[in-house]
Write an enzyme that holds these catalytic residues in place. Sequence first.
Site, PDB file in Angstrom:
ATOM      1  N   TYR A 140       0.817  -1.211   0.000  1.00 41.87           N
ATOM      2  CA  TYR A 140       0.000   0.000   0.000  1.00 41.87           C
ATOM      3  C   TYR A 140       0.857   1.269   0.000  1.00 41.87           C
ATOM      4  CZ  TYR A 140      -4.663  -1.995   0.745  1.00 41.87           C
ATOM      5  OH  TYR A 140      -5.857  -2.647   0.590  1.00 41.87           O
ATOM      6  N   ASP A 156      -6.539  -7.165   3.899  1.00 39.61           N
ATOM      7  CA  ASP A 156      -7.701  -6.555   3.246  1.00 39.61           C
ATOM      8  C   ASP A 156      -8.575  -7.643   2.618  1.00 39.61           C
ATOM      9  OD1 ASP A 156      -9.299  -4.445   2.200  1.00 39.61           O
ATOM     10  OD2 ASP A 156      -8.299  -4.673   0.255  1.00 39.61           O
ATOM     11  N   ASP A 158     -12.472  -9.281   4.122  1.00 36.28           N
ATOM     12  CA  ASP A 158     -13.741  -9.305   3.366  1.00 36.28           C
ATOM     13  C   ASP A 158     -14.272 -10.732   3.295  1.00 36.28           C
ATOM     14  OD1 ASP A 158     -13.634  -6.542   2.745  1.00 36.28           O
ATOM     15  OD2 ASP A 158     -14.449  -6.901   0.737  1.00 36.28           O
TER      16      ASP A 158
END
Length: 371
Positions: A142, A251, A255
């Site tokens: 990121y 991440d 989910d």
Amino acid sequence: MSTPTLLLLPGDGIGPEVFAEVLKLIDWLARHRGLDVTTRDGLVGGACYDRHGVALTDETLAEAMEADAVLLGAVGGPKYDNVPREVRPEAGLLRLRKEMDLFANLRPALTFKALLDASTLKPEVIEGLDILIVRELTGGVYFGRPRGMQTFEGEERCVDTQAYSQAEVERVARVAFDLAAKRGHKVHSVEKANVMETGAFWRRVVSGLHAANPEFSAIELQHMYADNCAMQLVRNPKQFDVIVTDNLFGDLLSDCAAMLTGSLGMLPSASLGAPDASGRRRAMYEPVHGSAPDIAGQGKANPLAMLLSFGMALRYSLDRGADADLLDKAVENVLAAGIRTGDIAGPGATVVSTSGMGDAVLAELDRLIGA
Ligand code: NAD
Ligand code: IPM
Ligand code: MN
């Protein structure tokens, strides 16, 4: 402690919709439980871009740095698909995480009994599930440099960089071990050590930290490849207690874990920095879900992830564990009564709107305290 300050950043899409419900909760806690907080309003994401041409202003960042906790709804939306990356809504959120140094992102996935039928998985696979994903939040691909377009051998190409220092891995692994010590005493450290240099390094550092600290000897450490972990989360999620992993894998896996609970609309999160000398740590609380453009503006969003995120703020930043327990109980009872937003509706459920769900939680809180 002096009156804590909360910075309120509703953001975009369903962000302001679920935020309206958390404001009602804060008001309820102030009236009935003596919660005393000073709130400040701010803009983040597309809402900020529309007003200021950036996704986060320096002034709002400064307020976030001073706040005892930041509450954030969600950012982003298709309207901003073509704006420059550095001012995209997501850039505002990433800047907050990075500048506040919120390296440990706690994403708990637990199944409420009443929602066993809301998951796409068989009830016996998910019953009693209680997983905590600890996602590294300020490093990895990121934020790694170099990043962006390059010319290489006369051709244009694009790069992102995955990079981790020993200190970055150690500090997030330490959080995972400390939390596991208060839970099921098991940590799965997840990477791709079979392919990635940073994966092999991550594994070495986590093993080293575990071996070097006698206080972690009661905690079972297992290493797992990220692709296998994704599969195991769906095959047999109850094998997990705490999962610690990097920014990108965290991440994706969170989910995935969300769907074990029935909906992405159920998963809260806390992003924490390191404690200072006085024990105070910067913190931001936000649901795991995004701005859900497909349902925004329709009163369909499930506000429970947002409400439960505030529950985490009560626990981790405001020293009000009893209020957090009360909120958990109210949510459990509302779900047990069959009150559902559309994303978790099952057979025989009473489907309510976003505000209907918020009201139901407050009514149950009233009932629980005998008001
Ligand atoms: P999303 O999480 O917004 O939505 C994925 C799916 O889950 C959608 O079908 C949506 O309707 C559903 N959903 C999400 N939250 C829900 C809720 N509370 N109640 C009921 N259903 C819910 O992910 P996306 O569609 O990939 O992304 C949309 C935008 O949100 C993008 O701009 C993305 O960058 C952004 N985003 C922001 C955050 C954040 O602010 N923390 C997180 C994820 C995505
Ligand atoms: C999340 C989101 C963010 C992320 C985006 C919106 C920057 O998906 O919080 O899970 O990728 O971290
Ligand atoms: Mn995400």
